[in-house]
Design a protein around this motif. Structure first.
Motif, PDB file in Angstrom:
ATOM      1  N   ASN A 151       0.821  -1.222   0.000  1.00  0.00           N
ATOM      2  CA  ASN A 151       0.000   0.000   0.000  1.00  0.00           C
ATOM      3  C   ASN A 151       0.858   1.276   0.000  1.00  0.00           C
ATOM      4  N   VAL A 152       2.090   1.145  -0.493  1.00  0.00           N
ATOM      5  CA  VAL A 152       3.036   2.268  -0.479  1.00  0.00           C
ATOM      6  C   VAL A 152       3.257   2.783  -1.901  1.00  0.00           C
ATOM      7  N   PHE A 153       3.195   4.102  -2.059  1.00  0.00           N
ATOM      8  CA  PHE A 153       3.388   4.757  -3.348  1.00  0.00           C
ATOM      9  C   PHE A 153       4.594   5.685  -3.228  1.00  0.00           C
ATOM     10  N   ILE A 154       5.650   5.347  -3.962  1.00  0.00           N
ATOM     11  CA  ILE A 154       6.936   6.031  -3.821  1.00  0.00           C
ATOM     12  C   ILE A 154       7.060   7.029  -4.970  1.00  0.00           C
ATOM     13  N   MET A 155       7.086   8.323  -4.610  1.00  0.00           N
ATOM     14  CA  MET A 155       7.068   9.388  -5.608  1.00  0.00           C
ATOM     15  C   MET A 155       8.369  10.187  -5.550  1.00  0.00           C
ATOM     16  N   ALA A 156       8.526  11.064  -6.528  1.00  0.00           N
ATOM     17  CA  ALA A 156       9.741  11.874  -6.626  1.00  0.00           C
ATOM     18  C   ALA A 156       9.702  13.044  -5.639  1.00  0.00           C
ATOM     19  N   GLY A 157      10.878  13.632  -5.397  1.00  0.00           N
ATOM     20  CA  GLY A 157      10.947  14.842  -4.591  1.00  0.00           C
ATOM     21  C   GLY A 157      10.625  16.093  -5.399  1.00  0.00           C
ATOM     22  N   VAL A 158      10.954  16.063  -6.693  1.00  0.00           N
ATOM     23  CA  VAL A 158      10.704  17.227  -7.552  1.00  0.00           C
ATOM     24  C   VAL A 158       9.204  17.276  -7.852  1.00  0.00           C
ATOM     25  N   PRO A 159       8.517  18.362  -7.447  1.00  0.00           N
ATOM     26  CA  PRO A 159       7.053  18.392  -7.528  1.00  0.00           C
ATOM     27  C   PRO A 159       6.499  18.169  -8.939  1.00  0.00           C
ATOM     28  N   SER A 160       7.191  18.659  -9.977  1.00  0.00           N
ATOM     29  CA  SER A 160       6.652  18.493 -11.328  1.00  0.00           C
ATOM     30  C   SER A 160       6.705  17.027 -11.768  1.00  0.00           C
ATOM     31  N   ILE A 161       7.662  16.268 -11.252  1.00  0.00           N
ATOM     32  CA  ILE A 161       7.720  14.842 -11.567  1.00  0.00           C
ATOM     33  C   ILE A 161       6.635  14.098 -10.800  1.00  0.00           C
ATOM     34  N   THR A 162       6.458  14.452  -9.531  1.00  0.00           N
ATOM     35  CA  THR A 162       5.379  13.843  -8.748  1.00  0.00           C
ATOM     36  C   THR A 162       4.014  14.121  -9.376  1.00  0.00           C
ATOM     37  N   ALA A 163       3.843  15.300  -9.964  1.00  0.00           N
ATOM     38  CA  ALA A 163       2.567  15.626 -10.628  1.00  0.00           C
ATOM     39  C   ALA A 163       2.248  14.619 -11.721  1.00  0.00           C
ATOM     40  N   GLY A 164       3.253  14.216 -12.491  1.00  0.00           N
ATOM     41  CA  GLY A 164       3.035  13.215 -13.544  1.00  0.00           C
ATOM     42  C   GLY A 164       2.633  11.859 -12.983  1.00  0.00           C
ATOM     43  N   MET A 165       3.241  11.490 -11.867  1.00  0.00           N
ATOM     44  CA  MET A 165       2.893  10.209 -11.237  1.00  0.00           C
ATOM     45  C   MET A 165       1.468  10.244 -10.682  1.00  0.00           C
TER      46      MET A 165
END
Lengths: 253, 253
Positions: free
Chosen positions: A147-161
């Motif tokens: 149940n873990v979702f590992i995203m980027a630190g850079v906000p624009s990359i996290t937006a894509g995820m």
């Protein structure tokens, strides 16, 4: 997504020395919080921890077990300070593996950019059993394991995820809100706010003061999963402010 | 403040539904993090929790016992959703009292503003044994009890409280930093970064990539409490980048 009355919750672990030092102003808390609201999932708690394995493991294990979903941001790049995959694997008690699909994405991307070096291959490592979260903006995928979702630190990359995850997580009824602003000191309406909330038990009212134009004002945010009760509570608050001779501003100031 | 080698640590609990809903973008994490750096105190962990007594008590008790200082922001106004003083009193196992000095400040302030109502008197409540943190900007004081510093949610009010605390908390050697920028993909320098950090064991190097002007770049932030080692590490990194034919930018990009 469904609209059952069950409440779905999420937590967020922000990983990064740069946030704790004040060097970088976090934008992912607000971005993920707003996105979760739309999915019908409540963000219950956020922890910001250092680039430190023990700190990450503690936060991940405390929060993943008591929430439906856990998100993390930061620490998934190619450098030595990117330890999120290792720490989350340790937290879950699974091995770190090179993910075939991630490796293929990186091989293709770096074909014309100097090849897939060892450092770059670090970005293909995932906890065993993970799947990738596609990212049509930058190509760099996020990682989903249990149940873990590992995203980027850079906000624009996290937006894509986040875009790729939109609508894929089971959520409950979205928390609705209405904002009513008023040029009034919040201490002048404290009794009205408390009594209005008590009369509408399925609504919560938050009071957020501000100062501007030489005056004191506040926005009152009413939240509920029930649209009718929300509307009734808003009508009661507007009426109460008007009875006090104040001019409520629907939508907020 | 002294400059002993002991490391002083702090944690921060941000209290507020408005942060978790995404409505308000937190500014206090960065503000308090930057201020602590100057005091020679390391911010180790931040938790953002809801306006919920149990959540506040859990976070406060977990973090105050393992850090030299604990800061909180939010929930100290006059309305029903302001429960921070009650929750922290519960966490510390002390009573809530009306603080004489806080009451006098409020009585004077409201003399010409409609008098000290019950709602306004809420703002004079503190945990037993507390002292006030003056605030020359807005008058509204913060609260200091044991190793806990209770600050406002509104960043401009918290700024006034921090100013009053400047130089009063015992800290260690401030963590120094140097930033070196470079137009280079961080995966191209991952080996250099790791080896440079390993050769300077009292330094940490963080790598923060960005994309702009159609190019890939990164800032490398070196942190140390030792000015000489920091300078030596920075020289080594600059030399390594130059050896690779890259142009390092001291101070960062």
């Amino acid at each position: 997504m469904n609209t059952s009355s069950r409440i779905y919750t999420a937590a967020l672990v922000v990983i990064g020395d740069e946030i704790l030092s004040g060097r970088t102003h976090d934008k992912n808390i607000a971005q993920i919080a707003s996105w979760l609201q739309v999915q019908g999932i409540r963000l219950k708690e956020v922890r910001v921890v250092a680039d430190d394995t023990d700190a990450i493991v503690e936060a991940v294990n405390a929060l993943r077990t008591r929430n439906d979903y856990l998100f993390t941001t930061g620490g998934i790049g190619p450098t030595h300070d990117d330890i999120t995959v290792d720490a989350i694997s340790a937290a879950l008690g699974v091995e770190v593996v090179v993910h075939d699909e991630a490796r293929a994405i990186l091989e293709e991307y770096y074909t014309t950019r100097g090849g897939l070096t060892d450092a770059r291959l670090r970005m293909a490592r995932t906890p065993a059993g993970a799947s990738l979260i596609p990212n049509r903006y930058t190509g760099a995928p996020g990682i989903h394991v249990e149940n873990v979702f590992i995203m980027a630190g850079v906000p624009s990359i996290t937006a894509g995820m986040l875009e790729a995850l939109t609508g894929t997580l089971e959520g409950g009824a979205p928390l609705l809100s209405k904002t009513i602003g008023c040029w009034v000191g919040e201490s002048d309406v404290a009794v009205l706010l408390r009594e209005t909330e008590q009369a509408h038990p399925n609504c919560q009212i938050g009071s957020y003061p501000f100062w501007g134009e030489g005056r004191t004002g506040a926005n009152f945010v009413i939240r509920s999963v029930d649209a009718e009760e929300l509307a009734a509570c808003a009508r009661a608050l507007v009426g109460g402010l008007e009875d006090m001779g104040r001019a409520p501003v629907p939508g907020g100031i």
